[in-house]
Design a protein around this motif. Structure first.
Motif, PDB file in Angstrom:
ATOM      1  N   ARG A 150       0.832  -1.207   0.000  1.00 52.97           N
ATOM      2  CA  ARG A 150       0.000   0.000   0.000  1.00 52.97           C
ATOM      3  C   ARG A 150       0.861   1.250   0.000  1.00 52.97           C
TER       4      ARG A 150
ATOM      5  N   ALA B 100      -0.108   5.605   0.007  1.00 52.24           N
ATOM      6  CA  ALA B 100      -0.991   6.763  -0.111  1.00 52.24           C
ATOM      7  C   ALA B 100      -0.134   7.949  -0.532  1.00 52.24           C
TER       8      ALA B 100
ATOM      9  N   ASP C  14      -5.720  -1.855  -6.774  1.00 51.01           N
ATOM     10  CA  ASP C  14      -6.917  -1.260  -6.192  1.00 51.01           C
ATOM     11  C   ASP C  14      -6.570   0.205  -5.952  1.00 51.01           C
ATOM     12  N   ILE C  15      -7.483   1.092  -6.288  1.00 49.69           N
ATOM     13  CA  ILE C  15      -7.212   2.522  -6.179  1.00 49.69           C
ATOM     14  C   ILE C  15      -8.352   3.187  -5.413  1.00 49.69           C
ATOM     15  N   ASP C  16      -7.987   3.944  -4.391  1.00 45.62           N
ATOM     16  CA  ASP C  16      -8.954   4.692  -3.590  1.00 45.62           C
ATOM     17  C   ASP C  16      -8.613   6.167  -3.714  1.00 45.62           C
TER      18      ASP C  16
ATOM     19  N   ARG D  86      -9.492   9.952  -2.459  1.00 42.94           N
ATOM     20  CA  ARG D  86     -10.124  10.793  -1.436  1.00 42.94           C
ATOM     21  C   ARG D  86      -9.577  12.196  -1.593  1.00 42.94           C
TER      22      ARG D  86
ATOM     23  N   VAL E 222      -4.515   9.779  -3.038  1.00 44.07           N
ATOM     24  CA  VAL E 222      -4.778   8.554  -3.792  1.00 44.07           C
ATOM     25  C   VAL E 222      -4.016   7.433  -3.107  1.00 44.07           C
ATOM     26  N   THR E 223      -4.724   6.337  -2.798  1.00 42.26           N
ATOM     27  CA  THR E 223      -4.091   5.171  -2.196  1.00 42.26           C
ATOM     28  C   THR E 223      -4.120   4.033  -3.201  1.00 42.26           C
TER      29      THR E 223
END
Length: 92
Positions: free
Chosen positions: A25, A27, A55-57, A59, A63-64
């Motif tokens: 991971r 961020a 997997d991309i998150d 916010r 970006v994580t």
């Protein structure tokens, strides 16, 4: 699949990445929302070409990215390589 020790041995070369919740991971906070979106687009294009997708998150400006080879049940060499690729793509 790599062992925890093998993943830990790779981490010093993967600036900003950590092993967490069974995945690699990272961020990254970008200067603006659009900078983050542009980085995601560049990573997505590369991932599609490599047929290995993080997997991309997203916010706001953070970006994580999370990498795990689901078909192998853990972190593999493909994930380590993609983490390095992401660092180069986003210039960090």
């Amino acid at each position: 699949m790599l062992t925890d020790d093998q993943v830990d041995a790779e981490l010093p070369d993967l600036r900003g990445w950590e092993r967490a919740e069974g995945a690699l991971r990272r961020a990254i906070e970008f200067p603006s929302f659009l900078d983050g979106i542009n980085a995601v687009t560049r990573v997505a294009e590369h991932a599609e070409a490599r047929d290995h997708h993080p997997d991309i998150d997203i916010r706001w400006r953070t970006v994580t990215f999370a990498l795990v080879t689901h078909s192998e049940g853990g972190i593999t060499d493909k994930d380590v390589e993609m983490a390095g690729d992401i660092n180069r793509i986003v210039g960090q």
